[in-house]
Design a protein around this motif. Sequence first.
Motif, PDB file in Angstrom:
ATOM      1  N   VAL A  10       0.860  -1.179   0.000  1.00  0.00           N
ATOM      2  CA  VAL A  10       0.000   0.000   0.000  1.00  0.00           C
ATOM      3  C   VAL A  10       0.901   1.235   0.000  1.00  0.00           C
ATOM      4  O   VAL A  10       1.749   1.390   0.875  1.00  0.00           O
ATOM      5  N   VAL A  11       0.735   2.097  -1.009  1.00  0.00           N
ATOM      6  CA  VAL A  11       1.560   3.309  -1.113  1.00  0.00           C
ATOM      7  C   VAL A  11       0.721   4.588  -1.019  1.00  0.00           C
ATOM      8  O   VAL A  11       1.266   5.683  -1.026  1.00  0.00           O
ATOM      9  N   GLY A  12      -0.600   4.439  -0.911  1.00  0.00           N
ATOM     10  CA  GLY A  12      -1.460   5.605  -0.781  1.00  0.00           C
ATOM     11  C   GLY A  12      -2.909   5.203  -0.629  1.00  0.00           C
ATOM     12  O   GLY A  12      -3.256   4.036  -0.803  1.00  0.00           O
ATOM     13  N   GLN A  13      -3.735   6.197  -0.300  1.00  0.00           N
ATOM     14  CA  GLN A  13      -5.174   5.953  -0.167  1.00  0.00           C
ATOM     15  C   GLN A  13      -5.911   7.277  -0.076  1.00  0.00           C
ATOM     16  O   GLN A  13      -5.285   8.328   0.075  1.00  0.00           O
ATOM     17  N   ASP A  14      -7.253   7.188  -0.170  1.00  0.00           N
ATOM     18  CA  ASP A  14      -8.045   8.390   0.016  1.00  0.00           C
ATOM     19  C   ASP A  14      -8.166   8.678   1.508  1.00  0.00           C
ATOM     20  O   ASP A  14      -8.138   7.773   2.333  1.00  0.00           O
ATOM     21  N   VAL A  15      -8.269   9.968   1.831  1.00  0.00           N
ATOM     22  CA  VAL A  15      -8.393  10.407   3.221  1.00  0.00           C
ATOM     23  C   VAL A  15      -9.566  11.385   3.295  1.00  0.00           C
ATOM     24  O   VAL A  15      -9.632  12.338   2.520  1.00  0.00           O
ATOM     25  N   VAL A  69      -0.340  14.981  -2.144  1.00  0.00           N
ATOM     26  CA  VAL A  69      -1.798  14.985  -2.024  1.00  0.00           C
ATOM     27  C   VAL A  69      -2.384  15.393  -3.371  1.00  0.00           C
ATOM     28  O   VAL A  69      -2.044  16.433  -3.918  1.00  0.00           O
ATOM     29  N   ILE A  70      -3.251  14.526  -3.915  1.00  0.00           N
ATOM     30  CA  ILE A  70      -3.955  14.798  -5.166  1.00  0.00           C
ATOM     31  C   ILE A  70      -5.445  14.712  -4.829  1.00  0.00           C
ATOM     32  O   ILE A  70      -5.970  13.620  -4.658  1.00  0.00           O
ATOM     33  N   GLY A  71      -6.093  15.862  -4.705  1.00  0.00           N
ATOM     34  CA  GLY A  71      -7.495  15.863  -4.259  1.00  0.00           C
ATOM     35  C   GLY A  71      -7.542  15.369  -2.830  1.00  0.00           C
ATOM     36  O   GLY A  71      -6.960  15.976  -1.939  1.00  0.00           O
ATOM     37  N   ASN A  72      -8.203  14.214  -2.608  1.00  0.00           N
ATOM     38  CA  ASN A  72      -8.189  13.631  -1.264  1.00  0.00           C
ATOM     39  C   ASN A  72      -7.388  12.327  -1.225  1.00  0.00           C
ATOM     40  O   ASN A  72      -7.478  11.561  -0.284  1.00  0.00           O
ATOM     41  N   ILE A  73      -6.571  12.104  -2.278  1.00  0.00           N
ATOM     42  CA  ILE A  73      -5.696  10.926  -2.331  1.00  0.00           C
ATOM     43  C   ILE A  73      -4.320  11.316  -1.808  1.00  0.00           C
ATOM     44  O   ILE A  73      -3.745  12.311  -2.242  1.00  0.00           O
ATOM     45  N   VAL A  74      -3.806  10.516  -0.884  1.00  0.00           N
ATOM     46  CA  VAL A  74      -2.475  10.755  -0.330  1.00  0.00           C
ATOM     47  C   VAL A  74      -1.545   9.640  -0.801  1.00  0.00           C
ATOM     48  O   VAL A  74      -1.856   8.456  -0.642  1.00  0.00           O
ATOM     49  N   ILE A  75      -0.417  10.039  -1.405  1.00  0.00           N
ATOM     50  CA  ILE A  75       0.646   9.084  -1.730  1.00  0.00           C
ATOM     51  C   ILE A  75       1.689   9.259  -0.635  1.00  0.00           C
ATOM     52  O   ILE A  75       2.232  10.349  -0.444  1.00  0.00           O
ATOM     53  N   TYR A  76       1.927   8.178   0.118  1.00  0.00           N
ATOM     54  CA  TYR A  76       2.759   8.251   1.314  1.00  0.00           C
ATOM     55  C   TYR A  76       4.228   8.529   1.046  1.00  0.00           C
ATOM     56  O   TYR A  76       4.905   9.107   1.882  1.00  0.00           O
ATOM     57  N   ASP A  77       4.723   8.064  -0.080  1.00  0.00           N
ATOM     58  CA  ASP A  77       6.153   8.214  -0.369  1.00  0.00           C
ATOM     59  C   ASP A  77       6.294   8.529  -1.859  1.00  0.00           C
ATOM     60  O   ASP A  77       6.080   7.665  -2.698  1.00  0.00           O
ATOM     61  N   VAL A 126      -0.794  16.526   6.008  1.00  0.00           N
ATOM     62  CA  VAL A 126       0.016  15.747   5.069  1.00  0.00           C
ATOM     63  C   VAL A 126       0.614  16.648   3.988  1.00  0.00           C
ATOM     64  O   VAL A 126       1.737  16.422   3.532  1.00  0.00           O
ATOM     65  N   LYS A 127      -0.119  17.689   3.589  1.00  0.00           N
ATOM     66  CA  LYS A 127       0.378  18.600   2.546  1.00  0.00           C
ATOM     67  C   LYS A 127       1.698  19.264   2.943  1.00  0.00           C
ATOM     68  O   LYS A 127       2.460  19.686   2.073  1.00  0.00           O
ATOM     69  N   THR A 128       1.985  19.344   4.233  1.00  0.00           N
ATOM     70  CA  THR A 128       3.227  19.970   4.690  1.00  0.00           C
ATOM     71  C   THR A 128       4.412  19.003   4.666  1.00  0.00           C
ATOM     72  O   THR A 128       5.557  19.422   4.851  1.00  0.00           O
ATOM     73  N   CYS A 129       4.164  17.720   4.448  1.00  0.00           N
ATOM     74  CA  CYS A 129       5.246  16.721   4.414  1.00  0.00           C
ATOM     75  C   CYS A 129       5.868  16.687   3.020  1.00  0.00           C
ATOM     76  O   CYS A 129       5.164  16.504   2.032  1.00  0.00           O
ATOM     77  N   LYS A 130       7.172  16.846   2.977  1.00  0.00           N
ATOM     78  CA  LYS A 130       7.868  16.915   1.684  1.00  0.00           C
ATOM     79  C   LYS A 130       7.871  15.586   0.923  1.00  0.00           C
ATOM     80  O   LYS A 130       7.895  15.571  -0.293  1.00  0.00           O
ATOM     81  N   ASP A 131       7.844  14.457   1.636  1.00  0.00           N
ATOM     82  CA  ASP A 131       7.922  13.158   0.962  1.00  0.00           C
ATOM     83  C   ASP A 131       6.555  12.588   0.597  1.00  0.00           C
ATOM     84  O   ASP A 131       6.457  11.512   0.035  1.00  0.00           O
ATOM     85  N   LYS A 132       5.471  13.315   0.915  1.00  0.00           N
ATOM     86  CA  LYS A 132       4.114  12.857   0.592  1.00  0.00           C
ATOM     87  C   LYS A 132       3.508  13.773  -0.473  1.00  0.00           C
ATOM     88  O   LYS A 132       3.902  14.914  -0.615  1.00  0.00           O
TER      89      LYS A 132
END
Length: 195
Positions: A91-96, A113-121, A105-111
């Motif tokens: 699992v590398v991402g999901q909707d939130v 955010v596309i809409g409400n989808i978060v890619i963790y890495d 999450v938007k403040t994390c440089k390695d993540k």
Amino acid sequence: MEHDEIINNVKNSITQMQGVGNTLLLNEDDREIIRELEKKADEMTLMGLGRGDNKGVKAVLKNDVIFAFTTNMNFCWPEGPNVILMHDGCVVGQDVDDEAKLEEVKTCKDKLVIGNIVIYDTSVLKKMDVKNNPLIVVLPPKPCADVEAVDEVCNVVLASPSPPSDEYLKEKMGLENLHGTGTFLLGFDFDCSCN
């Protein structure tokens, strides 16, 4: 209880859920059409990220009985995640759904955010090959407590169909494809040994 009575009880349960409009009991032809539409949808690139895997619809198609129903903006989506991004079996991402968490999450440089989808890495985006090793966008099967409470049903599965299946279902119900309206599929089996 007769099967027709159980089906009617499930239909009543669906129509009483907030935000639900029309319902339609699907037949074998509908099942095959949706199976083919979902197969084609899985092969298409989703959101430019990868290909799809609608595990929810695949699970519903195995049920004894399948209903389609329309929803409006008042419908309460099942608790997330409703979209899971997979790559190489992880699992590398999901909707939130949580706005505060999305902002955090938007403040994390390695993540990302596309809409409400978060890619963790974000490094996964550099590693993936859209043609040979794409992200897999999984739409998981979901529970439906309202229908699970109906007597003599089991294996209740709720699923969000792909856009082509959504269009097919709306057309079959004689509805326009209006903004804010959607469709869900709900499958169940008659009372079985799982209880």
